[in-house]
Scaffold this active site. Structure first.
Site, PDB file in Angstrom:
ATOM      1  N   THR A   1       0.856  -1.179   0.000  1.00  0.00           N
ATOM      2  CA  THR A   1       0.000   0.000   0.000  1.00  0.00           C
ATOM      3  C   THR A   1       0.889   1.224   0.000  1.00  0.00           C
ATOM      4  O   THR A   1       2.046   1.154   0.454  1.00  0.00           O
ATOM      5  CB  THR A   1      -0.913   0.035   1.238  1.00  0.00           C
ATOM      6  OG1 THR A   1      -1.673   1.235   1.245  1.00  0.00           O
ATOM      7  CG2 THR A   1      -0.101  -0.034   2.515  1.00  0.00           C
TER       8      THR A   1
ATOM      9  N   THR B   1      -0.101   4.374   1.495  1.00  0.00           N
ATOM     10  CA  THR B   1      -0.283   5.153   2.714  1.00  0.00           C
ATOM     11  C   THR B   1       0.587   4.667   3.865  1.00  0.00           C
ATOM     12  O   THR B   1       1.199   5.472   4.583  1.00  0.00           O
ATOM     13  CB  THR B   1      -1.764   5.134   3.149  1.00  0.00           C
ATOM     14  OG1 THR B   1      -2.557   5.747   2.130  1.00  0.00           O
ATOM     15  CG2 THR B   1      -1.954   5.881   4.443  1.00  0.00           C
TER      16      THR B   1
ATOM     17  N   CYS C   1      -2.336   5.072  -5.094  1.00  0.00           N
ATOM     18  CA  CYS C   1      -3.032   4.164  -4.193  1.00  0.00           C
ATOM     19  C   CYS C   1      -3.123   2.847  -4.941  1.00  0.00           C
ATOM     20  O   CYS C   1      -3.456   2.829  -6.136  1.00  0.00           O
ATOM     21  CB  CYS C   1      -4.418   4.681  -3.825  1.00  0.00           C
ATOM     22  SG  CYS C   1      -5.330   3.540  -2.775  1.00  0.00           S
ATOM     23  N   THR C   2      -2.833   1.769  -4.259  1.00  0.00           N
ATOM     24  CA  THR C   2      -2.718   0.491  -4.959  1.00  0.00           C
ATOM     25  C   THR C   2      -4.045  -0.010  -5.516  1.00  0.00           C
ATOM     26  O   THR C   2      -4.060  -0.943  -6.319  1.00  0.00           O
ATOM     27  CB  THR C   2      -2.094  -0.565  -4.035  1.00  0.00           C
ATOM     28  OG1 THR C   2      -2.721  -0.525  -2.746  1.00  0.00           O
ATOM     29  CG2 THR C   2      -0.611  -0.298  -3.848  1.00  0.00           C
TER      30      THR C   2
END
Length: 236
Positions: free
Chosen positions: A83, A85, A196-197
């Site tokens: 991810t 974040t 964002c993935t």
């Protein structure tokens, strides 16, 4: 081949993409029936989201370190945080586990510099777009980040959590994201990071004339290069 430790479930939808890309890259390199040696720790994402919303980043960091240590105990030689974040605490995870963390920003920066680009738009969660960790690490590579305005940052974020993280793909959201990318281009972005993935589940390069940088794909590729020792240690 080194064993890749995947810190996933952030969300599980994007973890599926990581697993797929990593094994595809290994097969492409070695051929035959070869696949990656990897371990997966998968969070209950709701628990992490609750910590994010409450601003409990110290607790979230402890959870990430715990996951990393469990993967280390299982035999992982390196860690991949699946991810964008949660790279907020990548340095802490690396220090606490003594395992190299393959950083998603470094993977992106290499691809961006390969195209000789200097100003890049970023779409992702509000945490990724607004907290300094992403911008500062990109700046080390000489790359300037351009983010959407405040209202658009919120809407981009909400689409990620309310739609993409639960597997919902909405055509209207796709058009909205493309309009945000157009606005970033108007502000000087020479390309845009899908930071964002989950975002590549919604849009890809075929949807846009501006160069798009898929953080999931590029991160997975860099992880495999390390696992197969195709990159010198100085590139960690």
């Amino acid at each position: 081949m080194k064993t890749i430790g995947l810190i996933g479930g952030l969300s599980w939808e994007s973890s599926v993409s990581y697993y797929q890309y990593i094994n595809q890259y290994v097969k492409k390199t070695y051929g035959g029936l070869h696949s990656a040696k990897c371990l997966l720790y998968s969070f209950d994402f709701q628990e992490i989201v609750n910590l994010q919303k409450a601003g409990e980043w110290a607790e979230a960091t402890e959870r990430m370190i715990e996951a990393g240590n469990k993967l280390k105990a299982g035999g992982a030689d390196m860690l991949v945080i699946c991810t964008n974040t949660m790279h907020l605490m990548a340095d802490e995870v690396e220090a606490a586990t003594s395992l190299p963390v393959i950083h998603i920003v470094d993977a992106l920066a290499e691809a961006i510099k390969a195209q000789d680009l200097k100003s890049i738009g970023l779409v992702g969660t509000q945490f990724t777009m607004e907290k300094p960790f992403y911008r500062e690490r990109m700046a080390r590579h000489g790359i300037e980040l351009i983010v959407p305005n405040e209202n658009d940052r919120k809407k981009v974020h909400d689409i990620i959590f309310n739609e993409l993280c639960v597997g919902t793909i909405c055509p209207n959201s796709k058009q909205y994201y493309l309009s945000v990318i157009d606005q970033l281009a108007a502000k000087g972005a020479e390309g845009v990071i899908l930071g964002c993935t989950e975002i590549p589940l919604l849009i890809n390069q075929n949807d846009c004339a501006l160069p798009l940088f898929d953080s999931t794909q590029l991160h997975a590729e860099k992880a495999v290069s390390h696992a197969l020792e195709l990159i010198e240690k100085k590139d960690h």
